[in-house]
Design an enzyme around this catalytic site. Structure first.
Site: not given
Ligand code: NAD
Length: 271
Positions: A156, A169
């Protein structure tokens, strides 16, 4: 399927791929010819939907339930992958969550919950993947001078930008940065490539309370010089490149996909 698919004959595990960025990566990787393992954590609907979309264009995949912060579940995830497809070429450590609280009120449960999901999961899955890559390379050496396996760690912009109210986080993503670089250094002689992707603000369920709130949205756009929120596909497309042989000489790098969020936008007219 066409011959210029960039991940043809590859097998990929994408953790947390039942929604958001992970789901988009699974679909995009399948479109590029990979057989994909769609991992879900609690309910299967999102994973089933991803698989249905993939099968609709003739792609291949399976869905596997696993809490990737638990070693036993991770071992089962990898065993199911090998059982179904016989090998592994790509791991995307995508799983992540937020459990926000002011630092003075943050509980150990909130701290541990985020560190285990965002960081420990990457340790557990990367170790399994690296063992599998090495085993395959011994059994079946590749002719070409190319990587024997690729690991992509979802980080991130908060691996660099401090984030008050989200200390667990930011610490987990700062940890991902050094985890990624350290294993990249250690695994490069084995020809395993390890890189990270650091998204900015991408429209997914994780941050819906910001982009879904008309009062908070303008404040978020102020932080993005490119003046739009990212789409999961913006991240998925870059992930394909890092997972493909097109990036074969790239390891230990972080690709920021953030519409310029890392460019200190508040200095644009206020330096
Ligand atoms: P999201 O909530 O849609 O996806 C997260 C996924 O992780 C979900 O499908 C959830 O079921 C799964 N998950 C959570 N705990 C789990 C576990 N213990 N075992 C297996 N799966 C688990 O959110 P996203 O935005 O798609 O996030 C995906 C990645 O991208 C994350 O690592 C997040 O930190 C990173 N990220 C997202 C953003 C953003 O703006 N959306 C920005 C920076 C980083």
């Amino acid at each position: 399927m066409t011959s210029h698919q960039r991940l043809a004959n590859s097998v990929a595990i994408i953790t947390g791929s039942s929604s958001g960025i992970g789901k988009a990566i699974a679909i995009e990787m399948a479109r590029e010819g990979a057989s994909v393992v769609i991992n879900f954590h609690k309910t299967s609907e999102g994973a089933d939907d991803a698989l249905a979309q993939i099968q609709a264009f003739g792609g291949k995949g399976i869905t596997v339930k696993a809490d990737v912060s638990k070693e036993e579940d991770v071992k089962n995830l990898f065993a199911r992958t090998i059982e179904a497809f016989g090998r592994l070429d790509i791991l995307v450590n995508n799983t992540g969550r937020q459990m926000d609280a002011p630092f003075l009120e943050m509980t150990l449960e909130q701290w541990d919950g985020v560190i285990s999901t965002n960081l420990t999961s990457q340790f557990l899955c990367s170790k399994e993947a690296a063992h599998q890559f090495v085993k395959q390379a011994k059994e079946n050496p590749k002719d070409e001078d190319l990587s024997i396996g690729k690991i992509i760690c979802m980080s991130s912009v908060h691996d660099m930008i401090p984030w008050a109210g989200h200390v667990n986080y930011a610490a987990s993503k700062g940890g991902v940065l050094m985890f990624m670089k350290s294993i990249a250094q250690e695994l490069a002689p084995l020809k395993i490539r390890v890189n990270a992707i650091s998204p900015g603000a991408i429209k997914t369920p994780i941050n819906k309370e910001v982009w879904g709130d008309p009062e908070k949205l303008p404040g978020l756009l102020d932080l993005i010089p490119y003046k739009r929120i990212g789409k999961p596909e913006d991240v998925a497309k870059a992930t394909i490149w890092l997972a493909s042989d097109e990036s074969d000489y790239v390891t230990g790098e972080t690709l920021y996909i953030d519409g310029g969020m890392m460019l200190y936008p508040e200095f644009a007219d206020n330096g």
